[in-house]
Design an enzyme around this catalytic site. Structure first.
Site, PDB file in Angstrom:
ATOM      1  N   LYS A   1       0.970  14.396   1.178  1.00  0.00           N
ATOM      2  CA  LYS A   1      -0.399  14.689   0.733  1.00  0.00           C
ATOM      3  C   LYS A   1      -0.592  16.195   0.485  1.00  0.00           C
ATOM      4  CE  LYS A   1      -2.315  10.713   3.288  1.00  0.00           C
ATOM      5  NZ  LYS A   1      -2.945   9.860   2.257  1.00  0.00           N
TER       6      LYS A   1
ATOM      7  N   THR B   1      -8.539   6.722  -1.804  1.00  0.00           N
ATOM      8  CA  THR B   1      -9.898   6.200  -1.941  1.00  0.00           C
ATOM      9  C   THR B   1     -10.911   7.315  -1.678  1.00  0.00           C
ATOM     10  OG1 THR B   1      -9.586   5.355   0.303  1.00  0.00           O
ATOM     11  CG2 THR B   1      -9.514   3.749  -1.479  1.00  0.00           C
TER      12      THR B   1
ATOM     13  N   LYS C   1     -14.578   8.393  -3.486  1.00  0.00           N
ATOM     14  CA  LYS C   1     -15.820   8.688  -2.757  1.00  0.00           C
ATOM     15  C   LYS C   1     -16.382  10.030  -3.170  1.00  0.00           C
ATOM     16  CE  LYS C   1     -13.963   6.009   1.007  1.00  0.00           C
ATOM     17  NZ  LYS C   1     -13.103   6.060   2.200  1.00  0.00           N
TER      18      LYS C   1
ATOM     19  N   HIS D   1       0.803  -1.231   0.000  1.00  0.00           N
ATOM     20  CA  HIS D   1       0.000   0.000   0.000  1.00  0.00           C
ATOM     21  C   HIS D   1       0.828   1.270   0.000  1.00  0.00           C
ATOM     22  CE1 HIS D   1      -3.934  -1.907   0.987  1.00  0.00           C
ATOM     23  NE2 HIS D   1      -3.167  -2.806   1.574  1.00  0.00           N
TER      24      HIS D   1
ATOM     25  N   LYS E   1      -8.181  13.743   4.777  1.00  0.00           N
ATOM     26  CA  LYS E   1      -7.263  12.601   4.749  1.00  0.00           C
ATOM     27  C   LYS E   1      -6.274  12.794   5.881  1.00  0.00           C
ATOM     28  CE  LYS E   1      -6.269  13.903   0.430  1.00  0.00           C
ATOM     29  NZ  LYS E   1      -6.343  12.678  -0.371  1.00  0.00           N
ATOM     30  N   ARG E   2      -5.471  11.768   6.197  1.00  0.00           N
ATOM     31  CA  ARG E   2      -4.440  11.960   7.205  1.00  0.00           C
ATOM     32  C   ARG E   2      -3.540  13.125   6.830  1.00  0.00           C
ATOM     33  NH1 ARG E   2      -3.871   8.198  11.596  1.00  0.00           N
ATOM     34  NH2 ARG E   2      -1.887   9.245  11.941  1.00  0.00           N
TER      35      ARG E   2
HETATM   36  C1  26W Z   1       3.980   0.646  10.160  1.00  0.00           C
HETATM   37  C2  26W Z   1       3.467   2.028   9.918  1.00  0.00           C
HETATM   38  C3  26W Z   1       2.513   2.042   8.783  1.00  0.00           C
HETATM   39  C4  26W Z   1       1.155   2.146   9.046  1.00  0.00           C
HETATM   40  C5  26W Z   1       0.261   2.152   7.986  1.00  0.00           C
HETATM   41  C6  26W Z   1       2.971   1.959   7.486  1.00  0.00           C
HETATM   42  C7  26W Z   1       2.077   1.965   6.448  1.00  0.00           C
HETATM   43  C8  26W Z   1       0.730   2.062   6.699  1.00  0.00           C
HETATM   44  C9  26W Z   1      -0.273   2.039   5.588  1.00  0.00           C
HETATM   45  C10 26W Z   1       0.157   1.071   4.519  1.00  0.00           C
HETATM   46  C11 26W Z   1      -0.491   3.386   5.041  1.00  0.00           C
HETATM   47  C12 26W Z   1      -1.735   3.461   4.227  1.00  0.00           C
HETATM   48  O1  26W Z   1      -2.829   3.500   4.757  1.00  0.00           O
HETATM   49  N1  26W Z   1      -1.596   3.499   2.910  1.00  0.00           N
HETATM   50  C13 26W Z   1      -2.714   3.876   2.080  1.00  0.00           C
HETATM   51  O2  26W Z   1      -3.411   2.721   1.637  1.00  0.00           O
HETATM   52  C14 26W Z   1      -4.578   3.085   0.930  1.00  0.00           C
HETATM   53  C15 26W Z   1      -5.327   1.817   0.614  1.00  0.00           C
HETATM   54  O3  26W Z   1      -4.642   1.071  -0.338  1.00  0.00           O
HETATM   55  C16 26W Z   1      -4.224   3.866  -0.313  1.00  0.00           C
HETATM   56  O4  26W Z   1      -5.410   4.283  -0.941  1.00  0.00           O
HETATM   57  C17 26W Z   1      -3.395   5.096   0.058  1.00  0.00           C
HETATM   58  O5  26W Z   1      -2.949   5.744  -1.105  1.00  0.00           O
HETATM   59  C18 26W Z   1      -2.217   4.677   0.900  1.00  0.00           C
HETATM   60  O6  26W Z   1      -1.515   5.811   1.374  1.00  0.00           O
END
Ligand code: 26W
Length: 816
Positions: free
Chosen positions: A558, A660, A664, A361, A552-553
């Protein structure tokens, strides 16, 4: 249409059940019950129905010998369940009626539900949409996650600064939709050592953990839209095994033993609030193993209970790893197969590599998980041995493919060499999985080209794409009833399960009456949002203004600060240029920052201070308002998204894997202003160039620009950019305290502007000007908005799930 609960619904029995729960479960009376008690009792009464359906669904799957997908994710950001489940069960009207007769308003009761915030952002919300689409299409599924006691923190603002407080999503009363499954509890070990012993002349190894805890599952029902299929979202809660340490008790060391009990309870205490940033904390790795180990055991239990052989595991079960967070499930399954089930390495490895699939992701280097070898060694000594062996055999393959190429071996090795040796979880996933996918076409290309080019050569076909999607049930039918009704009036009511049908709406894009109806719905949604803002923030908004939304976060990539610079440029022009004209605009933000992410918190602070000034400056009038809504969460998104005119998707090209929220908002008739990044690229393909505002550098241009990038070149050459940035230096927004907002300024200039904000500023401002002009052409805008809704059917998560099913999981649906 399939049978639903509708046909069998017995109103009186339901009302009796609610009343029973009021008394027996919540110890109150009809006369005295609060709204909250009514909501809880209603929830329990509904959960009774879904629990039976869930058990029956599980039986069906067994009887049909069907293959299941096990979706392993540390996060499921499901949002409130009640309203959505009512829609899926087809009971919304009946329950509304039943509760009315009891003197209760369903809409009010639904507001009593807290959001289960068991995720950070995109990854967790995607998992929730996928559960919904799996159930809707009846592909046998178990979702496996963690039952955090505290979900993502609640956000409030104090003098503009983010403040975090704990989120006890279950409340003291417990969450009405969940059901405990104590008979499925598992014991999970940590620490300890590896024992070598002889068995019929063979040397065998086994792990002797130094401590153990109990994994207690809670099932949440995921109800299939218009079907009686209900799948469990199984969330593991960590409980101490009492007495935790017999020895301590026997020594009379009661308090030491109690301490251990408290420590054990910590494993699922709280969700880590980092999004796209890895921190390497011991407790986080313990969470990951706790989740993986409990889930793998539960999968094997289900598989063996019906008498299937271990060799046939991949025929009946596939395990999808949502990012690398559950990677340790791979060596865990190997350990069980070899040490406990007595399989040979090769047999075990053949099973594993046909069972696991992995979704990537993110490409951000700081988000790619590595765990220190010494930590894994200490917590999971047997798993570390297995990882070495996997790596040893893998490096033989690498040497065979690229003889003598030591650099390749170093680059691909699961173990990263160095002073502190680290385990690269993504590499372990690619080696141990039969399929790896990115989450949008562009992202998957970059996974192949930049992240794993050698793996793509070594394992042709393994790297794939599945473009993300969103559930149209929650993100249109439920959250936007006005637009849903309008659509249904035109094309019938099948679209929530067949979103491609929306395309038929495009024939009305030029129809004046439809345009007027469509925009009237949008206006009503904007008014609903404005009312929320008035009630909760005491800011007055005009529903005729452009509602320009970025939710978004908060993250530099971003680029909320690019949006900030645009606001500053508008403000600057409004107060300095008497000829400047713009359509009234409301810029809406909602975002949480990771508690340890200093700059992200500074950006929130700056936006709050800018809002305070801009909203009250008589020179601005009502041309420009800025609103930073606190505590972004699913239920807030449900109010904001239907009200958006403009959707901000402005990440540096190459950084946002998919997005995403972009899908929406487009589905709800917003026009995207965005870069050529993530799924924006595919949204543009679907809606056409005329109906989206693309700006900025693309991936290749970003790469070229970086070579000799100096943000001062842009600052010095563009007076509007300079004036906008310089506003952050004085005390314009922090009266009497100049320089308090300079963190963003510094990062964009002396800090080198790592995400090329300044490079994209001019084309961003231009795109906004084009949009502003277009907005004044009411009919032209309506047409574009309608076409956005009509042409984004591709982004239904039903389609994403079918892609997974056909190209990766190979499942059959089991219709009930
Ligand atoms: C370990 C720390 C950590 C926590 C969460 C690393 C990475 C993440 C996630 C992978 C971050 C995340 O939410 N990525 C998002 O995933 C969405 C679903 O596929 C995408 O639409 C977003 O672009 C992407 O940033």
């Amino acid at each position: 249409m399939k049978p639903t609960q509708q046909n069998q619904f017995d109103k009186t029995a339901f009302q009796t059940s609610v009343k029973k729960h009021l008394g027996a479960t919540y110890a109150t009376t009809i006369e005295k019950a609060s709204s909250r008690a009514w909501y809880l009792a209603m929830g329990r009464a509904l959960a009774e129905i879904t629990t039976f359906d869930m058990l029956e669904t599980e039986q069906d799957t067994r009887i049909r010998n069907a293959k299941s997908v096990n979706y392993l994710s540390l996060e499921f950001l499901i949002g409130r369940l009640t309203g959505n489940n009512l829609i899926s069960m087809g009971l919304y009207e009946q329950i509304n009626d039943a509760m009315n007769e009891l003197g209760q308003s369903l809409t009010d009761l639904l507001e009593e539900e807290r959001d289960p915030s068991l995720g950070n952002g995109g990854l967790g919300r995607l998992a929730a949409c996928y559960m919904d689409s799996l159930a809707a299409q009846e592909y046998p599924t178990v979702g496996y996650g963690l039952h955090y006691e505290y979900g993502l923190f609640k956000q409030s603002f104090e003098k503009g600064h983010q403040k975090e407080t704990p989120d006890a999503w279950c409340g003291v009363e417990g969450y009405p939709w969940e059901v405990a499954r104590p008979e499925l509890a598992q014991q999970i070990g940590f620490y300890g050592h590896v024992e070598v012993y002889q068995d019929e002349g063979r040397e065998r190894r086994r792990w002797v953990p130094g401590m153990s805890v109990k994994a207690m599952p809670w099932d949440l029902p995921i109800v299939g839209y218009q079907s009686e299929t209900v799948y469990p979202l199984r969330l593991w809660e960590c409980r101490a095994i009492a007495p935790f340490s017999l020895e301590s008790f026997n020594n009379g060391n009661y308090f030491e033993a109690q301490h251990a009990l408290i420590d054990a309870g910590n494993i699922t205490k709280v969700l880590y609030p980092n999004d796209n940033h890895e921190k390497g904390k011991t407790l986080r790795l313990m969470q990951q193993y706790f989740h993986s180990a409990a889930s793998v055991r539960d999968i094997l239990r289900r598989h063996e209970e019906v008498g299937h052989s271990l060799e046939s595991l991949p025929e009946y079960e596939t395990i999808q790893l949502n990012d690398t967070h559950p990677t340790i499930a791979i060596p865990e399954l190997m350990r069980i197969l070899i040490d406990e089930k007595d399989l040979e390495w090769a047999e075990a490895w053949a099973i594993c590599t046909k069972t696991f699939a992995y979704t990537n992701h993110t490409l951000l280097p700081e988000a790619l998980e590595t765990w220190s070898e010494s930590l894994i060694q200490r917590l999971f000594p047997r798993h570390m041995e297995i990882i070495y062996q996997i790596n040893h055999l893998f490096l033989q393959e690498v040497r065979a493919k690229w003889p003598g190429d030591v650099a390749k071996q170093q680059k691909l090795s699961i173990i990263q060499e160095g002073f502190h040796r680290m385990v690269r979880m993504a590499n372990l996933c690619v080696v141990g999985a039969y399929a790896v996918n990115g989450v949008a076409a562009l992202h998957s290309q970059l996974v192949k080209r930049d992240l794993f080019p050698e793996f793509n050569e070594l394992y042709p076909g393994r790297l794939q794409n599945v473009t993300n999607g969103i559930t149209p049930r929650r993100w249109l039918k439920f959250c936007n009833p006005g637009l849903s009704q309008l659509i249904t009036d035109k094309i019938g009511d099948e679209w929530p399960a067949k979103l491609d049908q929306l395309e038929a709406i495009s024939q009305y894009a030029n129809d004046a009456e439809f345009q007027q109806q469509f925009m009237a719905v949008k206006k009503a949604n904007k008014q609903r949002l404005a009312d929320w803002v008035k009630t909760n923030m005491d800011i007055e908004l005009d529903a005729n203004a452009i509602f320009d939304v970025q939710i978004k976060r908060l993250h530099e990539y971003k680029r909320q600060h690019l949006n900030m610079l645009h606001i500053l440029s508008l403000y600057h022009r409004l107060i300095t240029d008497p000829d400047f004209d713009m359509a009234p605009r409301v810029v809406i933000f909602a975002a949480k920052a990771a508690p340890g992410y200093h700059l992200a918190k500074q950006i929130i602070y700056a936006l709050n201070m800018i809002a305070e000034k801009v909203n009250n400056d008589p020179r601005v009038g009502n041309k420009l308002k800025v609103v930073f809504m606190p505590d972004y969460r699913v239920s807030l998104a449900e109010i904001i998204i239907p009200a958006a005119d403009v959707s901000e998707q402005i990440s540096t090209a190459g950084k946002e894997a998919s997005g995403t929220g972009n899908m929406k908002m487009a589905l709800n008739g917003a026009l995207t202003i965005g870069t050529m990044d993530g799924a924006n690229v595919e949204i543009r393909e679907e809606v056409g160039d005329d109906n989206i505002y693309i700006f900025g550098l693309d991936v290749d241009e970003v790469e070229q620009t970086r070579v000799a990038y100096n943000p001062y070149d842009y600052y010095n050459a563009d007076p509007l950019l300079k004036a906008s940035l310089d506003l952050l230096l004085g005390d314009e927004f922090t009266p009497g305290e100049p320089g308090k907002l300079r963190a963003t300024y510094d990062s964009l200039l002396d800090g080198g502007d790592p995400y090329l904000v300044l490079a994209d500023f001019a084309s961003y401002v231009q795109a906004h000007e084009d949009m502003d002009k277009q907005y004044r052409d009411v009919s032209g805008w309506a047409k574009k908005a309608i076409l956005n809704t009509a042409l984004v059917g591709k982004f239904s998560s039903d389609r994403s799930i079918r892609d997974y099913v056909n190209n990766i999981w190979k499942l059959e649906s089991v219709k009930r």
